[in-house]
Write an enzyme that holds these catalytic residues in place. Sequence first.
Site, mmCIF file in Angstrom:
data_model
loop_
_atom_site.group_PDB
_atom_site.id
_atom_site.type_symbol
_atom_site.label_atom_id
_atom_site.label_comp_id
_atom_site.label_asym_id
_atom_site.label_seq_id
_atom_site.Cartn_x
_atom_site.Cartn_y
_atom_site.Cartn_z
ATOM 1 N N ARG A 176 46.265 36.792 38.964
ATOM 2 C CA ARG A 176 44.981 36.740 39.669
ATOM 3 C C ARG A 176 45.146 36.608 41.180
ATOM 4 O O ARG A 176 44.374 35.933 41.855
ATOM 5 C CB ARG A 176 44.106 35.608 39.129
ATOM 6 N N SER A 226 35.166 34.852 33.271
ATOM 7 C CA SER A 226 35.957 33.623 33.131
ATOM 8 C C SER A 226 35.846 32.812 34.418
ATOM 9 O O SER A 226 36.199 33.289 35.493
ATOM 10 C CB SER A 226 37.428 33.964 32.863
ATOM 11 N N GLU A 296 38.189 30.666 39.289
ATOM 12 C CA GLU A 296 38.396 32.064 39.683
ATOM 13 C C GLU A 296 37.264 32.492 40.623
ATOM 14 O O GLU A 296 37.413 33.406 41.406
ATOM 15 C CB GLU A 296 38.409 32.975 38.446
#
Length: 303
Positions: A176, A226, A296
């Site tokens: 990520r 998410s 995130e």
Amino acid sequence: MNQDIIDAIRQIAPGLELNKNEKMSRHTTFKTGGPVSLFIRPANLDELKGAISILRRAETPYFILGNGSNLLVSDKGFDGAIISTDKLADIHLEDENKIYAEAGAMNSRIAAFARDNSLTGFEFAAGIPGTIGGAMIMNAGAYDGEMKLVTKEVRALSPQGEVIRLDNNSLQFGYRTSALKGKEFVVVSALLELEKGDKEAITSRMQELALKRKDKQPLEYPSAGSTFKRPEGYFAGKLIEDAGLRGYSVGGAQVSEKHCGFVINKGNATSSDIYKLICDVQKKVYDDFGVKLEPEVIMLGKF
């Protein structure tokens, strides 16, 4: 927003779409967020470069917006400029197995384009609700696939306003993250390298993954996917569930009962509700298990 800045942008890009005090609830998948001082929608690279040049010269904060699928904007809004890439969305074949996509092209559109041209390798991204520009910055991934595996090259604007090319190695993809994250580079386009495949098999795989998402994810509610990164050695959703937070609510925000890794807008949530819920989850998981959950989701504005 200083009118001189707006006038300067209009002078170098007369046709550029500019809106004052645009509500960001219209442009985020959480469906929350207050007004931004100036909302800019460039239609080509020259308009993008021109707007960024003026904003940098005036030392005005700005944020590059894709689909708003990984973004929480404060209810107070953002005192700066949002530059939307939604008009920069061209997709075409560069050769028989390479796809060129501008930064604002949706991952779902690219996946469909790849399928229609019998190219395999991008099926994993069909359900990632964002643009390829954002996907490159965060090395988006799902179902054992990630951008690192399909990216040949990215073109980006440097802080000096030059278009530079970054190959796969230079992008330093990680979990990520990438070399683009946290930097002042602005993704312009990506070149994806895929493999020739069978169109029916590609279609079948995309349908299979779509069913998995529908079965396991709360797609019927506004969310940012998410909410937390996967902590090393753990799964965020499992930690949240084990902390007894399934269905935990703050105002209209809720930890999804379907998948605890998702924070959803159950109805009329504010950004403040979502932010407080995220903080509550982080504290409870840390208190119970000593694990720090890292969002995130990007937070924009004052919370």
